[in-house]
Write an enzyme that holds these catalytic residues in place. Structure first.
Site, PDB file in Angstrom:
ATOM      1  N   ARG A  13       0.842  -1.204   0.000  1.00  0.00           N
ATOM      2  CA  ARG A  13       0.000   0.000   0.000  1.00  0.00           C
ATOM      3  C   ARG A  13       0.881   1.261   0.000  1.00  0.00           C
ATOM      4  O   ARG A  13       0.996   1.947  -0.991  1.00  0.00           O
ATOM      5  CB  ARG A  13      -0.949  -0.034   1.214  1.00  0.00           C
ATOM      6  CG  ARG A  13      -2.091   0.942   1.133  1.00  0.00           C
ATOM      7  CD  ARG A  13      -1.705   2.359   1.504  1.00  0.00           C
ATOM      8  NE  ARG A  13      -1.100   2.457   2.833  1.00  0.00           N
ATOM      9  CZ  ARG A  13      -0.501   3.554   3.290  1.00  0.00           C
ATOM     10  NH1 ARG A  13      -0.429   4.620   2.556  1.00  0.00           N
ATOM     11  NH2 ARG A  13       0.036   3.562   4.493  1.00  0.00           N
ATOM     12  N   ASP A  14       1.543   1.530   1.096  1.00  0.00           N
ATOM     13  CA  ASP A  14       2.342   2.757   1.204  1.00  0.00           C
ATOM     14  C   ASP A  14       3.469   2.760   0.177  1.00  0.00           C
ATOM     15  O   ASP A  14       3.793   3.788  -0.426  1.00  0.00           O
ATOM     16  CB  ASP A  14       2.923   2.877   2.623  1.00  0.00           C
ATOM     17  CG  ASP A  14       3.206   4.314   3.019  1.00  0.00           C
ATOM     18  OD1 ASP A  14       3.252   5.184   2.117  1.00  0.00           O
ATOM     19  OD2 ASP A  14       3.392   4.590   4.212  1.00  0.00           O
ATOM     20  N   HIS A 207       4.312   4.448  12.843  1.00  0.00           N
ATOM     21  CA  HIS A 207       4.551   4.410  11.393  1.00  0.00           C
ATOM     22  C   HIS A 207       5.617   5.469  11.080  1.00  0.00           C
ATOM     23  O   HIS A 207       5.329   6.659  11.111  1.00  0.00           O
ATOM     24  CB  HIS A 207       3.227   4.714  10.679  1.00  0.00           C
ATOM     25  CG  HIS A 207       3.290   4.740   9.185  1.00  0.00           C
ATOM     26  ND1 HIS A 207       2.791   3.731   8.395  1.00  0.00           N
ATOM     27  CD2 HIS A 207       3.777   5.667   8.316  1.00  0.00           C
ATOM     28  CE1 HIS A 207       2.951   4.037   7.117  1.00  0.00           C
ATOM     29  NE2 HIS A 207       3.556   5.205   7.038  1.00  0.00           N
ATOM     30  N   HIS A 209       8.749   7.012   8.612  1.00  0.00           N
ATOM     31  CA  HIS A 209       9.468   7.069   7.337  1.00  0.00           C
ATOM     32  C   HIS A 209      10.929   7.403   7.629  1.00  0.00           C
ATOM     33  O   HIS A 209      11.234   8.078   8.617  1.00  0.00           O
ATOM     34  CB  HIS A 209       8.836   8.120   6.419  1.00  0.00           C
ATOM     35  CG  HIS A 209       7.570   7.632   5.768  1.00  0.00           C
ATOM     36  ND1 HIS A 209       7.439   7.454   4.412  1.00  0.00           N
ATOM     37  CD2 HIS A 209       6.390   7.255   6.308  1.00  0.00           C
ATOM     38  CE1 HIS A 209       6.223   7.003   4.143  1.00  0.00           C
ATOM     39  NE2 HIS A 209       5.555   6.870   5.286  1.00  0.00           N
ATOM     40  N   CYS A 240       4.498   9.714   0.096  1.00  0.00           N
ATOM     41  CA  CYS A 240       3.155  10.254   0.079  1.00  0.00           C
ATOM     42  C   CYS A 240       3.026  11.199  -1.106  1.00  0.00           C
ATOM     43  O   CYS A 240       3.771  12.167  -1.199  1.00  0.00           O
ATOM     44  CB  CYS A 240       2.852  11.005   1.376  1.00  0.00           C
ATOM     45  SG  CYS A 240       1.270  11.854   1.317  1.00  0.00           S
TER      46      CYS A 240
END
Ligand code: ZN
Length: 306
Positions: A13-14, A207, A209, A240
């Site tokens: 997904r990400d 979560h 990054h 994103c």
């Protein structure tokens, strides 16, 4: 001492949301199946966003149904609004992770409404789920919890207030997300402790990054606050599309390696994961692979957690 820690793979997904080339459905399912076989209990498999906006996820319903059939796997899905959340539940999703942003600017850019409106949509989704799919779980992630590349500072009091409302609405889990890689370890400790004090029994997850190299340091900081669930993406894929400058998630293989090396059981077979990473490189030949373990290999002294 050996303790269970969960690493949730979010690459399908990400990771894929910034990849221009649409990965064939069968390749996605092969990835998900092999990663589950390597010991992953939860994988975020797709995103229920309008296919016109993100052709990468036009196969969301098919991926969800097939991933549900993978033994031992909880397949979670992402939604950004009420419509997407309902679509995910109707497609048979076991878990819908609803994402809203603590940053007004990011929320407007991402879903074209205020954070408050997104919280209302989340409540609406929980109502719908309660009536129509009570056996499923609706979780929530607060994006840009540690700062925003559009708005800049995101006040911690604001993140706490949002988390309190989500907990009160009966979120099954709340993830604090460093969407743009702004967090530092001290900030992580401060915010997780402050949010934990607001949400009672609702479990928290992290979560991160690795945009600025702080990813694993932030994992360690969150561990110190008692957090035991971490999102990560194979080969550090991710970003994103609405946050300029955002790049990859922390690399799953590096994260598992650190945790296991510290004696924290993840249930993951690291050798199988590294073999998957090698094949994965062939599936996305145009994407640079991040993460250090894949390049350096496992140290001779490494022993997985007992
Ligand atoms: Zn992310």
């Amino acid at each position: 001492m050996s303790e269970p820690v969960t690493v949730r793979e979010v690459g399908p997904r990400d990771g894929l949301q910034l990849v221009g080339t649409v990965m064939p459905t069968q390749t996605k399912l092969n990835w998900i199946t092999r990663q589950a076989a390597a010991g992953f209990k939860e994988i975020e498999v797709t995103s229920f966003v309008p296919p016109k906006l993100m052709p990468q996820f036009a196969d969301a319903a098919e991926v969800t149904m097939s991933a549900n059939a993978v033994p031992g796997l909880t397949a979670s899905t992402l939604a950004l609004n009420l419509k997407g959340g309902i679509r995910a539940l109707q497609a048979g999703a076991q878990v819908v992770n609803f994402v809203l942003s603590a940053s007004e600017a990011h929320n407007q850019s991402n879903v074209r409404c205020s954070t408050e409106a997104s919280i209302r949509a989340f409540r609406g989704l929980l109502d719908w789920q309660w009536q129509n799919a009570p056996q499923t779980r609706v979780t929530v992630a607060i994006a840009t919890s540690f700062g925003c590349s559009l708005q800049g500072d995101v006040p911690e009091a604001q993140v706490c207030a949002i988390a309190a409302q989500l907990a009160e609405a009966k979120a099954a889990e709340i993830t604090l997300a460093d969407t743009v890689g702004y967090a530092n370890p001290h900030q992580v400790k401060r915010l997780f402790r402050a949010v934990a004090a607001e949400v009672g029994e609702v479990p928290l997850a992290a979560h991160f990054h690795d945009t600025r190299g702080m990813g694993l340091a932030n994992v360690l900081a969150a561990l110190d606050c008692g957090i035991t669930k971490f999102d990560a993406a194979l080969a550090g894929l991710g970003g994103c599309p609405f946050a300029p400058g955002a790049t990859g998630n922390i690399a799953t293989e590096d994260t598992v390696y650190m945790l296991e090396n510290m004696g924290l059981r993840t249930g993951v077979d690291l050798d199988a994961l590294l073999r998957l990473r090698e094949d994965f490189a062939g599936w996305l030949p145009d994407e640079p692979l991040q993460g250090r373990l894949g390049t350096a290999g496992i140290a001779r002294t490494f022993a997985p957690a007992a």
